[in-house]
Motif scaffolding. Structure first.
Motif, PDB file in Angstrom:
ATOM      1  N   GLN A  67     -41.426   7.986  26.753  1.00 29.53           N
ATOM      2  CA  GLN A  67     -41.565   8.198  28.188  1.00 29.53           C
ATOM      3  C   GLN A  67     -40.174   8.203  28.819  1.00 29.53           C
ATOM      4  O   GLN A  67     -39.258   7.573  28.312  1.00 29.53           O
ATOM      5  CB  GLN A  67     -42.446   7.108  28.806  1.00 29.53           C
ATOM      6  N   ASN A  68     -40.043   8.914  29.932  1.00 32.08           N
ATOM      7  CA  ASN A  68     -38.729   9.098  30.538  1.00 32.08           C
ATOM      8  C   ASN A  68     -38.759   8.818  32.036  1.00 32.08           C
ATOM      9  O   ASN A  68     -39.765   9.072  32.707  1.00 32.08           O
ATOM     10  CB  ASN A  68     -38.254  10.529  30.296  1.00 32.08           C
ATOM     11  N   ALA A  69     -37.637   8.312  32.521  1.00 30.58           N
ATOM     12  CA  ALA A  69     -37.520   7.976  33.938  1.00 30.58           C
ATOM     13  C   ALA A  69     -36.089   8.193  34.401  1.00 30.58           C
ATOM     14  O   ALA A  69     -35.149   8.117  33.602  1.00 30.58           O
ATOM     15  CB  ALA A  69     -37.929   6.523  34.180  1.00 30.58           C
ATOM     16  N   SER A  70     -35.922   8.461  35.682  1.00 26.34           N
ATOM     17  CA  SER A  70     -34.575   8.538  36.243  1.00 26.34           C
ATOM     18  C   SER A  70     -34.622   8.362  37.751  1.00 26.34           C
ATOM     19  O   SER A  70     -35.613   8.679  38.410  1.00 26.34           O
ATOM     20  CB  SER A  70     -33.892   9.868  35.887  1.00 26.34           C
ATOM     21  N   VAL A  71     -33.525   7.838  38.271  1.00 28.42           N
ATOM     22  CA  VAL A  71     -33.314   7.713  39.711  1.00 28.42           C
ATOM     23  C   VAL A  71     -31.821   7.769  39.946  1.00 28.42           C
ATOM     24  O   VAL A  71     -31.038   7.215  39.164  1.00 28.42           O
ATOM     25  CB  VAL A  71     -33.898   6.395  40.263  1.00 28.42           C
ATOM     26  N   ASP A  72     -31.412   8.471  40.986  1.00 31.59           N
ATOM     27  CA  ASP A  72     -29.994   8.546  41.331  1.00 31.59           C
ATOM     28  C   ASP A  72     -29.716   7.520  42.418  1.00 31.59           C
ATOM     29  O   ASP A  72     -30.079   7.726  43.584  1.00 31.59           O
ATOM     30  CB  ASP A  72     -29.634   9.950  41.815  1.00 31.59           C
ATOM     31  N   VAL A  73     -29.102   6.414  42.031  1.00 27.99           N
ATOM     32  CA  VAL A  73     -28.875   5.318  42.987  1.00 27.99           C
ATOM     33  C   VAL A  73     -27.804   5.674  44.002  1.00 27.99           C
ATOM     34  O   VAL A  73     -27.611   4.936  44.977  1.00 27.99           O
ATOM     35  CB  VAL A  73     -28.506   4.018  42.242  1.00 27.99           C
ATOM     36  N   LYS A  74     -27.122   6.796  43.829  1.00 31.38           N
ATOM     37  CA  LYS A  74     -26.102   7.230  44.786  1.00 31.38           C
ATOM     38  C   LYS A  74     -26.715   8.012  45.944  1.00 31.38           C
ATOM     39  O   LYS A  74     -26.050   8.276  46.941  1.00 31.38           O
ATOM     40  CB  LYS A  74     -25.053   8.090  44.081  1.00 31.38           C
ATOM     41  N   VAL A  75     -27.975   8.403  45.791  1.00 30.32           N
ATOM     42  CA  VAL A  75     -28.661   9.203  46.814  1.00 30.32           C
ATOM     43  C   VAL A  75     -29.553   8.295  47.651  1.00 30.32           C
ATOM     44  O   VAL A  75     -30.211   7.389  47.129  1.00 30.32           O
ATOM     45  CB  VAL A  75     -29.513  10.308  46.149  1.00 30.32           C
ATOM     46  N   LYS A  76     -29.600   8.544  48.958  1.00 27.91           N
ATOM     47  CA  LYS A  76     -30.473   7.757  49.839  1.00 27.91           C
ATOM     48  C   LYS A  76     -31.916   7.886  49.372  1.00 27.91           C
ATOM     49  O   LYS A  76     -32.453   8.989  49.283  1.00 27.91           O
ATOM     50  CB  LYS A  76     -30.351   8.240  51.278  1.00 27.91           C
ATOM     51  N   PRO A  77     -32.581   6.763  49.068  1.00 30.16           N
ATOM     52  CA  PRO A  77     -33.936   6.839  48.509  1.00 30.16           C
ATOM     53  C   PRO A  77     -35.001   7.146  49.549  1.00 30.16           C
ATOM     54  O   PRO A  77     -34.904   6.710  50.702  1.00 30.16           O
ATOM     55  CB  PRO A  77     -34.147   5.443  47.915  1.00 30.16           C
ATOM     56  N   GLN A  78     -36.015   7.898  49.132  1.00 24.46           N
ATOM     57  CA  GLN A  78     -37.170   8.151  49.996  1.00 24.46           C
ATOM     58  C   GLN A  78     -38.229   7.069  49.867  1.00 24.46           C
ATOM     59  O   GLN A  78     -39.133   6.990  50.694  1.00 24.46           O
ATOM     60  CB  GLN A  78     -37.800   9.507  49.658  1.00 24.46           C
ATOM     61  N   GLY A  79     -38.139   6.281  48.797  1.00 28.37           N
ATOM     62  CA  GLY A  79     -39.171   5.277  48.566  1.00 28.37           C
ATOM     63  C   GLY A  79     -40.449   5.886  48.025  1.00 28.37           C
ATOM     64  O   GLY A  79     -41.545   5.391  48.299  1.00 28.37           O
ATOM     65  N   LYS A  80     -40.309   6.958  47.240  1.00 27.89           N
ATOM     66  CA  LYS A  80     -41.463   7.618  46.634  1.00 27.89           C
ATOM     67  C   LYS A  80     -41.209   7.839  45.149  1.00 27.89           C
ATOM     68  O   LYS A  80     -40.083   8.079  44.723  1.00 27.89           O
ATOM     69  CB  LYS A  80     -41.753   8.954  47.315  1.00 27.89           C
ATOM     70  N   LEU A  81     -42.292   7.767  44.387  1.00 23.06           N
ATOM     71  CA  LEU A  81     -42.236   7.915  42.938  1.00 23.06           C
ATOM     72  C   LEU A  81     -43.004   9.158  42.516  1.00 23.06           C
ATOM     73  O   LEU A  81     -44.186   9.301  42.827  1.00 23.06           O
ATOM     74  CB  LEU A  81     -42.848   6.685  42.264  1.00 23.06           C
ATOM     75  N   VAL A  82     -42.352  10.062  41.790  1.00 24.61           N
ATOM     76  CA  VAL A  82     -43.021  11.227  41.225  1.00 24.61           C
ATOM     77  C   VAL A  82     -43.472  10.886  39.808  1.00 24.61           C
ATOM     78  O   VAL A  82     -42.668  10.447  38.980  1.00 24.61           O
ATOM     79  CB  VAL A  82     -42.099  12.457  41.177  1.00 24.61           C
ATOM     80  N   ILE A  83     -44.769  11.059  39.532  1.00 26.16           N
ATOM     81  CA  ILE A  83     -45.291  10.920  38.173  1.00 26.16           C
ATOM     82  C   ILE A  83     -45.554  12.331  37.655  1.00 26.16           C
ATOM     83  O   ILE A  83     -46.397  13.057  38.185  1.00 26.16           O
ATOM     84  CB  ILE A  83     -46.578  10.087  38.128  1.00 26.16           C
ATOM     85  N   TRP A  84     -44.798  12.704  36.626  1.00 28.19           N
ATOM     86  CA  TRP A  84     -44.859  14.057  36.066  1.00 28.19           C
ATOM     87  C   TRP A  84     -45.777  14.058  34.856  1.00 28.19           C
ATOM     88  O   TRP A  84     -45.560  13.321  33.899  1.00 28.19           O
ATOM     89  CB  TRP A  84     -43.452  14.506  35.694  1.00 28.19           C
ATOM     90  N   LEU A  85     -46.807  14.907  34.892  1.00 24.48           N
ATOM     91  CA  LEU A  85     -47.841  14.897  33.858  1.00 24.48           C
ATOM     92  C   LEU A  85     -47.666  16.007  32.829  1.00 24.48           C
ATOM     93  O   LEU A  85     -48.639  16.640  32.406  1.00 24.48           O
ATOM     94  CB  LEU A  85     -49.226  15.000  34.518  1.00 24.48           C
TER      95      LEU A  85
END
Length: 334
Positions: free
Chosen positions: A53-71
């Motif tokens: 399983q894979n995950a990523s977030v760019d902590v340098k970008v202002k977060p929207q507070g939303k999580l995309v689950i890719w199927l």
């Protein structure tokens, strides 16, 4: 990434992209099981892990507070864009290889596909043809992965997506998305569970099924679709049928993004006729970032604005309702 134990993770970094955090589902949750009867295994015959399983977030970008689950399978180009929008993203391994199980007599009975999709996504008993327990459904796999990420990658602030009681995800902060099979399961799941948004690339299908017109936990204005007109699912009216059954025509017309500009009349139904050299298979996957996507003469993807629209357009901004298309075949049995 100093808090992450290197022996637990596989990290890959591409230019201008956030690190990808990878972990096997079977190592996260000891309850996870293989289901060889539907070719759902942790390791293939060559010994290659299948439950990564894979995950990523760019902590340098202002977060929207939303999580995309890719199927679907992990897409680095897609995740790079999602992260640039300020979205967290995960791709989960769940029991979704069940097509070969369905007896021919039931394959097009109008109910079987939707029931199995719902069981695979929820881990609840919705079909008599499969037995997919909670730990192997998409919901629990996603929850367990996010819990693990919250512990191992605290700087990513993954804990914001866990419910206050700690027993599941905050689905009001989740965007479910997929292509083709994944798009169809995303839409089926959203009928059952309210989510923040649904993004369907080349889908949904299930052209003999009726679940698309069921009452929906997720309001229809939160569902977005994008297809190429040479895609067999489009030319056979599978997508236009599903879009209308889900009520998307109430939020604007079908818009050709190649001759329109953002915000695309605030619609939920987007199509393209971009040049794919007449290849219907390339057309199918050309609507999402990746090797099949169309580029301009400068080598840049032509649909960047479309992808940004699909994941970011305010759901309360909708287009003008349009009547059902009489040329879109709703009864596919005729």
């Amino acid at each position: 990434m100093k808090h992450i134990l290197p022996c637990l993770l596989a990290l890959s970094v591409s230019l201008n992209a956030a690190p990808t955090i990878s972990k096997r589902a079977s190592e996260i949750d000891p309850r996870a099981k293989e289901h060889p009867e539907i070719d759902f295994v942790f390791t293939d015959k060559k010994g290659k892990p299948q439950d990564l399983q894979n995950a990523s977030v760019d902590v340098k970008v202002k977060p929207q507070g939303k999580l995309v689950i890719w199927l679907m399978g992990h897409s680095a180009p897609l995740f790079e864009r999602l992260n640039s929008y300020g979205l967290h993203a995960i791709q989960v391994h769940y029991a979704n290889k069940w097509f070969g199980l369905i007896p021919p007599a039931r394959l097009n009975d109008g109910k079987t596909l939707g029931d199995i999709r719902l069981e695979a996504s929820t881990g609840e008993d919705h079909s008599d043809l499969v037995s997919i327990p909670q730990p192997d459904g998409m919901m629990e796999r996603s929850f367990q992965f996010v819990k693990w990420l919250a512990k191992e990658n605290p700087e990513g602030n993954w804990g914001q997506f866990i419910s206050e009681d700690g027993k599941g995800l905050r689905w009001d902060k989740v965007i479910v998305s997929g292509a083709s099979h994944g798009a169809t399961t995303s839409a089926r799941f959203a009928k059952h569970q309210k989510v923040d948004r649904v993004v369907c690339f080349c889908g949904p299908r299930d052209n003999y099924e009726s679940w698309q017109s069921l009452p929906s936990a997720t309001p229809a204005n939160r569902i977005f679709g994008f297809s190429h007109v040479l895609d067999g699912g489009w030319s056979a009216d599978h997508y236009c049928r599903s879009w209308e059954m889900m009520g998307l025509n109430q939020f604007g017309p079908i818009v050709d993004v190649d001759i329109s500009a953002p915000p695309f009349q605030n619609t939920r139904r987007l199509i393209t006729n971009a040049d794919v050299k007449g290849d219907d298979k390339r057309a199918h996957s050309s609507v999402m970032p990746g090797g099949a996507a169309v580029k301009d003469k400068d080598g840049k993807f032509i649909h960047e604005a479309v992808w940004q629209y699909l994941f970011n357009h305010p759901v309360d901004k909708t287009g003008t309702p349009t009547p059902a298309d009489p040329d879109c075949v709703k009864d596919q049995r005729k």
